[in-house]
Motif scaffolding. Structure first.
Motif, mmCIF file in Angstrom:
data_model
loop_
_atom_site.group_PDB
_atom_site.id
_atom_site.type_symbol
_atom_site.label_atom_id
_atom_site.label_comp_id
_atom_site.label_asym_id
_atom_site.label_seq_id
_atom_site.Cartn_x
_atom_site.Cartn_y
_atom_site.Cartn_z
ATOM 1 N N ARG A 288 -21.674 44.341 -0.727
ATOM 2 C CA ARG A 288 -21.063 43.627 -1.857
ATOM 3 C C ARG A 288 -22.015 42.301 -2.268
ATOM 4 N N ASP A 289 -22.546 42.438 -3.411
ATOM 5 C CA ASP A 289 -23.119 41.175 -3.912
ATOM 6 C C ASP A 289 -22.381 40.015 -4.191
ATOM 7 N N VAL A 290 -22.606 39.086 -3.917
ATOM 8 C CA VAL A 290 -22.117 37.673 -3.859
ATOM 9 C C VAL A 290 -22.756 36.758 -5.325
ATOM 10 N N ALA A 291 -21.977 36.651 -6.285
ATOM 11 C CA ALA A 291 -22.437 35.979 -7.521
ATOM 12 C C ALA A 291 -22.926 34.680 -7.008
ATOM 13 N N GLU A 292 -23.908 34.135 -7.825
ATOM 14 C CA GLU A 292 -24.604 32.755 -7.610
ATOM 15 C C GLU A 292 -24.833 32.283 -8.935
ATOM 16 N N ARG A 293 -24.411 31.188 -9.169
ATOM 17 C CA ARG A 293 -24.598 30.444 -10.679
ATOM 18 C C ARG A 293 -24.651 28.897 -10.096
ATOM 19 N N TYR A 294 -25.961 28.297 -10.575
ATOM 20 C CA TYR A 294 -25.982 26.764 -10.364
ATOM 21 C C TYR A 294 -26.433 26.274 -11.589
ATOM 22 N N ALA B 76 -20.226 18.698 -9.085
ATOM 23 C CA ALA B 76 -20.113 19.896 -9.825
ATOM 24 C C ALA B 76 -19.232 20.904 -8.949
ATOM 25 N N PRO B 77 -18.438 22.064 -9.472
ATOM 26 C CA PRO B 77 -17.874 22.780 -8.852
ATOM 27 C C PRO B 77 -18.692 23.822 -7.628
ATOM 28 N N SER B 78 -20.125 23.959 -8.214
ATOM 29 C CA SER B 78 -20.918 24.760 -7.229
ATOM 30 C C SER B 78 -21.233 23.768 -5.929
ATOM 31 N N THR B 79 -21.428 22.597 -6.072
ATOM 32 C CA THR B 79 -21.612 21.871 -4.995
ATOM 33 C C THR B 79 -20.294 21.623 -3.897
ATOM 34 N N THR C 85 -13.951 28.639 -13.074
ATOM 35 C CA THR C 85 -15.094 27.673 -12.747
ATOM 36 C C THR C 85 -16.359 28.103 -13.420
ATOM 37 N N GLU C 86 -16.445 29.871 -13.330
ATOM 38 C CA GLU C 86 -17.406 30.160 -14.194
ATOM 39 C C GLU C 86 -17.601 30.106 -15.811
ATOM 40 N N LEU C 87 -16.353 30.094 -16.236
ATOM 41 C CA LEU C 87 -16.328 29.686 -17.901
ATOM 42 C C LEU C 87 -16.563 28.173 -18.029
ATOM 43 N N SER C 88 -16.362 27.137 -17.078
ATOM 44 C CA SER C 88 -16.512 26.000 -17.195
ATOM 45 C C SER C 88 -18.040 25.781 -16.993
ATOM 46 N N GLU C 89 -18.387 26.311 -16.092
ATOM 47 C CA GLU C 89 -20.024 26.003 -15.746
ATOM 48 C C GLU C 89 -20.887 26.462 -16.843
ATOM 49 N N ARG C 90 -20.208 27.841 -17.581
ATOM 50 C CA ARG C 90 -21.141 28.235 -18.857
ATOM 51 C C ARG C 90 -20.964 27.355 -20.217
ATOM 52 N N VAL C 91 -19.762 26.693 -20.125
ATOM 53 C CA VAL C 91 -19.734 25.634 -21.097
ATOM 54 C C VAL C 91 -20.541 24.406 -20.930
ATOM 55 N N SER C 92 -20.800 23.872 -19.671
ATOM 56 C CA SER C 92 -21.588 23.067 -19.475
ATOM 57 C C SER C 92 -23.079 23.279 -19.679
ATOM 58 N N ALA C 93 -23.389 24.442 -19.207
ATOM 59 C CA ALA C 93 -24.687 24.880 -19.601
ATOM 60 C C ALA C 93 -25.172 25.046 -20.802
ATOM 61 N N LEU C 94 -23.927 25.561 -21.703
ATOM 62 C CA LEU C 94 -24.156 25.600 -23.029
ATOM 63 C C LEU C 94 -24.569 24.290 -23.791
ATOM 64 N N THR C 95 -23.707 23.507 -23.148
ATOM 65 C CA THR C 95 -23.660 21.920 -23.976
ATOM 66 C C THR C 95 -25.295 21.355 -23.432
ATOM 67 N N VAL C 96 -25.713 21.885 -22.372
ATOM 68 C CA VAL C 96 -27.089 21.095 -22.064
ATOM 69 C C VAL C 96 -28.083 21.914 -22.652
#
Length: 416
Positions: A74-80, A98-101, A199-210
């Motif tokens: 099973r693949d483990v998702a990765e988003r940084y 950051a949540p990923s850290t 967390t994924e949605l939060s990081e997505r929002v942060s990435a979209l802001t950047v």
């Protein structure tokens, strides 16, 4: 056949746990180093160490994801979020919190204990089973003051007679427990390292802001470039045309025989201004992209390159117009950098479309056999490429050791 498969499954679990036990020692080192870096944040050196530590932590967590995926299937998702090349204090603070850290650091903390314990159990349980079965054969040889210690001290034949049953218990515990431990350690990576939905949605929002900020920066830089080109080029030429026409008008009134050469010079200047305006419009959005697509447009760039260029677009599919325009300018800037700075005898450009769980991605790979040593300078070509790519939440990877070769890889999400 079924028995062989079960034995192979147990042996695979033992190997996985032993590898994870060794990896737990490395995780413990990451945990200690992270605590040291955290304790030094009151000093500047602590903040300077944050990017290197986060990159190393991500690399180690990535290795754990691959090991877990290889064992469990099973693949483990990765988003940084991206680590800036020259981060400011706010960038470092966001990177550290950051949540990923936090996920990666929490994983090394748990993994350093759980994996090491599970690996030791994978060794101890089988050895304990063998030892319990062997106790009836050697307990009598030990001194009475130092009896064999197992679940209970063995000091008589009656005590030794029960040891085979204990050995069977250890063997059954190892037979069923070791695969369960392996599944638990593999699941640990999936549980702790995979981003949660929120967390994924939060990081997505942060990435979209950047990416929105990067898009605005790229747009502003493009407007400044257009204004500069108009001011320094076409506008000056048009002013010169107006002056030449004024002189020709005066000549018509005073000396008509001198008016024709001045009109011809004005015509040449107007033609130059028109050509420059066409070039400027082409640089805003090349019409060739609509006519021939990205493959044809890049083929034209490769044909005009002063360095011999090999182009491979075999795996390329159509992408949104904005993505293709960005890719076109990335290739154009990359070929310009190769011609100006690399001293290369040949450059290879590969464009392809890659599909994964995040959708389609346009991949640009530019390699040259030049002298290497390319660096990303502020305001330079690579910085411009990175700014343009960041507007699409893409990535830029530059690998240019001294002596070459140099490789520039760009990934542009296509949005579908």
């Amino acid at each position: 056949m079924q028995r062989t498969e079960r034995l192979n499954e147990r042996w695979r679990a033992v190997r996985f746990l032993l590898v994870e036990a060794g990896a737990a020692v490395v995780s413990l080192c990451f945990l200690v180093v992270g605590l040291v870096v955290g304790s030094m944040l009151i000093l500047i050196v602590g903040w300077l160490a944050v990017p290197a530590y986060v990159r190393a932590l991500r690399w180690w967590a990535g290795r754990a994801r691959r090991r877990s995926s290889a064992y469990s299937g099973r693949d483990v998702a990765e988003r940084y979020p991206t680590v800036p090349d020259r981060p400011g204090f706010d960038d470092l603070r966001r990177l550290l919190t950051a949540p990923s850290t936090r996920r990666d650091f929490g994983w090394v903390a748990v993994h350093s204990v759980a994996a090491l314990t599970s690996g030791l159990l994978a060794i101890i349980l089988p050895l304990a089973a063998v030892n319990s079965l062997a106790i009836p054969f050697y307990w009598w040889a030990l001194p009475p003051v130092e009896p064999v210690s197992n679940i209970y001290p063995v000091t008589s034949w009656w005590g030794a007679a029960g040891m085979p049953l204990v050995g069977v218990g250890y063997a059954m515990l190892a037979w069923w427990g070791i695969p369960a431990l392996a599944r638990g350690i593999a699941g640990l990576a999936g549980k702790l390292l995979a981003p949660g939905r929120e967390t994924e949605l939060s990081e997505r929002v942060s990435a979209l802001t950047v990416s929105r900020a990067a898009a605005l920066d790229a747009h502003a830089a493009e407007l400044r470039r257009i204004e500069r080109d108009l001011h320094d080029g076409a506008q000056n030429r048009l002013v010169a045309v107006v002056m030449m026409l004024g002189l020709a008008e005066r000549s018509l009134r005073v000396a008509p025989d001198q008016a024709l050469p001045q009109l011809l010079r004005a015509q040449d200047a107007a033609s130059d201004a028109l050509s420059e305006l066409r070039t400027l419009v082409h640089d805003i959005y090349p019409p060739i992209l609509d006519e021939l697509g990205l493959g044809g447009a890049v083929s034209a760039l490769a044909g005009r390159s002063t360095v011999p260029c090999i182009l491979d677009t075999g795996g390329l599919r159509r992408a949104p117009a904005a993505v293709e325009a960005a890719a076109y300018f990335v290739v154009a800037e990359a070929l310009t950098n190769v011609a100006k700075h690399s001293g290369a005898g040949q450059v290879r450009v590969t464009l392809s479309t890659r599909d994964d769980d995040r959708g389609a991605t346009l991949v640009i790979d530019v390699r040259d056999d030049g002298v290497g040593g390319a660096v990303e300078a502020p305001g330079g070509g690579v910085a411009g490429i990175r700014r343009r790519v960041a507007a699409f939440e893409g990535t830029v990877t530059l690998d240019s050791p001294l002596g070459g070769p140099t490789r520039l890889e760009v990934e542009l999400p296509c949005g579908f």
